[in-house]
Design a protein around this motif. Structure first.
Motif, short mmCIF file in Angstrom:
data_model
loop_
_atom_site.label_atom_id
_atom_site.label_comp_id
_atom_site.label_asym_id
_atom_site.label_seq_id
_atom_site.Cartn_x
_atom_site.Cartn_y
_atom_site.Cartn_z
N TRP A 155 0.83 -1.32 0.12
CA TRP A 155 -0.02 0.03 0.23
C TRP A 155 0.63 0.80 -0.33
O TRP A 155 2.01 1.32 1.25
CB TRP A 155 -0.74 0.32 1.21
CG TRP A 155 -1.97 -1.43 1.62
CD1 TRP A 155 -1.80 -1.77 2.80
CD2 TRP A 155 -3.59 -0.96 0.79
NE1 TRP A 155 -2.98 -2.73 2.51
CE2 TRP A 155 -3.92 -2.13 1.23
CE3 TRP A 155 -3.82 -0.65 -1.03
CZ2 TRP A 155 -4.90 -2.55 0.74
CZ3 TRP A 155 -4.93 -0.61 -0.73
CH2 TRP A 155 -5.26 -1.28 -0.30
N PHE A 156 0.34 2.35 -0.75
CA PHE A 156 1.13 3.64 -0.67
C PHE A 156 0.26 4.51 -0.98
O PHE A 156 -1.09 4.55 -1.06
CB PHE A 156 2.02 3.84 -1.67
CG PHE A 156 2.39 4.24 -2.99
CD1 PHE A 156 1.55 5.11 -3.83
CD2 PHE A 156 1.30 3.06 -3.93
CE1 PHE A 156 1.95 5.48 -4.97
CE2 PHE A 156 0.93 2.83 -5.23
CZ PHE A 156 1.59 4.50 -5.70
N ALA A 157 0.54 6.08 -0.32
CA ALA A 157 -0.23 7.55 -0.25
C ALA A 157 0.09 8.19 -1.12
O ALA A 157 0.99 9.01 -0.84
CB ALA A 157 -0.52 7.35 1.36
N PRO A 158 -0.22 8.24 -2.63
CA PRO A 158 0.31 9.03 -3.77
C PRO A 158 -0.17 10.30 -2.77
O PRO A 158 -1.13 10.45 -2.59
CB PRO A 158 -0.19 9.35 -4.97
CG PRO A 158 -2.03 7.98 -4.18
CD PRO A 158 -1.57 7.38 -2.76
N ARG A 159 0.70 10.91 -2.95
CA ARG A 159 0.69 12.85 -2.59
C ARG A 159 0.25 13.58 -3.87
O ARG A 159 0.62 13.67 -4.91
CB ARG A 159 2.17 13.55 -2.47
CG ARG A 159 2.87 13.14 -0.52
CD ARG A 159 3.98 13.48 -0.84
NE ARG A 159 4.91 13.13 -0.16
CZ ARG A 159 5.67 12.75 0.71
NH1 ARG A 159 6.95 13.60 -0.40
NH2 ARG A 159 6.22 12.81 1.71
N PHE A 160 -1.28 14.10 -3.96
CA PHE A 160 -1.46 15.01 -4.92
C PHE A 160 -1.83 15.92 -4.38
O PHE A 160 -2.88 17.03 -4.26
CB PHE A 160 -3.46 14.17 -5.47
CG PHE A 160 -3.04 12.98 -6.21
CD1 PHE A 160 -2.26 12.89 -7.17
CD2 PHE A 160 -4.33 11.73 -5.71
CE1 PHE A 160 -2.16 11.70 -7.84
CE2 PHE A 160 -3.17 10.78 -6.57
CZ PHE A 160 -3.13 10.30 -7.61
#
Length: 393
Positions: free
Chosen positions: A388-393
């Motif tokens: 899992w990873f949390a993209p930076r938008f």
């Protein structure tokens, strides 16, 4: 409503020449184009130039939602749960011969088959090489590796870092200033750190001793220039990296005299504790438990007045946990579905090494409030790992 095709026709009608300065494109038109792009291209547009970045900041915000990456041979599938899309592509910098150690947003800390460490941006393919760990062949075709680290001696560790065992690691990067920080644990007894601008890796193995034995490390987290260490004697140490030289916090460490003591739970097998730092800066201790062949997670937080650790059923209205990520991440304003909501723990089998015979998949999402798991389907194709990873938008 404008569709991508309508926007393209509108762009073609501009009859721009090949030497047109695209940084001077009409902001309103550019905003429409950016908002119509896929999530990956949407993110990449902010790196084109400063003008595009300022227009990108005015676009409608994407839903904040962790993604799942699935390794399949040399192909990588990115599952965007927020938009229910799957992206399949190949990336330079990731391969079957690389091993995931940690992540921060789009940036992954990796080690390759040559035992070289680097930071890699999954969406833009940017790569930052880190100082090498001096490698020397030995008998049997195996390797040992190490590096002359401050202050005086060389330590060797083995290539076990590249394999199935996860070593605790954190990476942080500021995309605006390009500053970064990396720390990782090997076999609980070695701690290495590197901050942009350092001459070499810092080795912390010889810095602390208790009772004549080296202090070990179980997990770590990094936030606001401070490295949090969960030690083998259940204490939390804090190292401040904001200055030219790292300094251990003692007087300002409110956890120093309050070690975490895991409660006894009948019929439960407890895996290695993990930590995460909340938006407020408070430390969470996460226990992964096998309770009668059922996976569960308990989250503990220290009462700052009494110094006692208490189990909690909420971690805030807008925060989620990606296990082994080190810090909480922002949750979507509304539930996305598939278990994606505030107060969730995103986990993968590689973080805990729990037995797979009673699990329905290699990853899932745990709801802290209801103590339930939403298992995510395991792909039919052969896979190496998923994260899992949390993209930076």
């Amino acid at each position: 409503m404008d569709t991508p095709n309508n926007l393209l026709r509108e762009l073609e009608s501009l009859e721009v020449s090949s030497n047109q300065d695209w940084s001077k494109l009409c902001p309103d038109l550019l905003r429409k184009i950016i908002e119509s792009l896929s999530s990956i291209d949407y993110h990449r547009t902010k790196h084109v130039c400063s003008t595009w970045y300022h227009v990108w900041k005015t676009c409608a915000k994407r839903r904040l939602c962790p993604w799942r990456i699935i390794y399949q041979d040399k192909t990588y599938k990115l599952l965007d749960l927020g938009e229910d899309k799957i992206y399949t592509t190949q990336y330079v910098g990731l391969s079957d011969n690389t091993y995931f150690m940690g992540s921060s947003g789009n940036w992954f800390l990796m080690v390759d088959s040559h035992l070289d460490l680097y930071i890699f941006n999954l969406l833009t393919c940017e790569k930052i090489n880190l100082p090498s760990m001096d490698s020397t062949p030995i008998r049997g075709g195996h390797r040992e590796w190490g590096h002359f680290v401050e202050p005086c001696r060389k330590d060797r560790v083995s290539e076990d870092i590249y394999g199935h065992k996860r070593s605790g690691a954190v990476v942080w990067i500021n995309e605006r200033t390009s500053d970064y920080f990396v720390a990782w644990i090997f076999k609980q007894h070695y701690l290495f750190t590197y901050k942009k601008g350092d001459d070499s890796w810092w080795n912390w193995n010889s810095n602390w001793e208790t009772g004549g034995k080296n202090l070990g490390y179980l997990d770590l987290a990094y936030k606001n220039s401070k490295l949090y260490l969960y030690t083998t004697n259940n204490h939390i140490k804090i190292i401040d990296f904001s200055g030219d030289f790292p300094v251990e916090e003692t007087e300002n460490n409110r956890y120093r005299d309050h070690p975490f003591k895991a409660p006894w739970i009948e019929g439960a097998f407890v895996m290695t504790p993990r930590i995460a730092i909340e938006k407020s800066g408070e430390v969470l201790v996460i226990l992964s438990l096998n309770i009668r062949q059922e996976l569960s997670y308990y989250v503990f937080k220290m009462n700052l007045e009494s110094g006692k650790w208490k189990k909690v059923v909420s971690i805030g209205d807008d925060e989620m946990i990606i296990l082994c990520h080190g810090v909480t991440v922002r949750a979507p304003i509304q539930d996305v579905g598939d278990g994606v909501k505030s107060g969730s723990i995103f986990f993968v089998e590689d973080c805990d090494r729990w037995p797979t015979y009673y699990c329905k998949s290699d990853c899932g999402i745990f709801d802290i409030a209801t103590n339930t798991i939403k298992w995510h389907e395991k792909p039919r194709e052969r896979t190496n790992k998923s994260h899992w990873f949390a993209p930076r938008f």
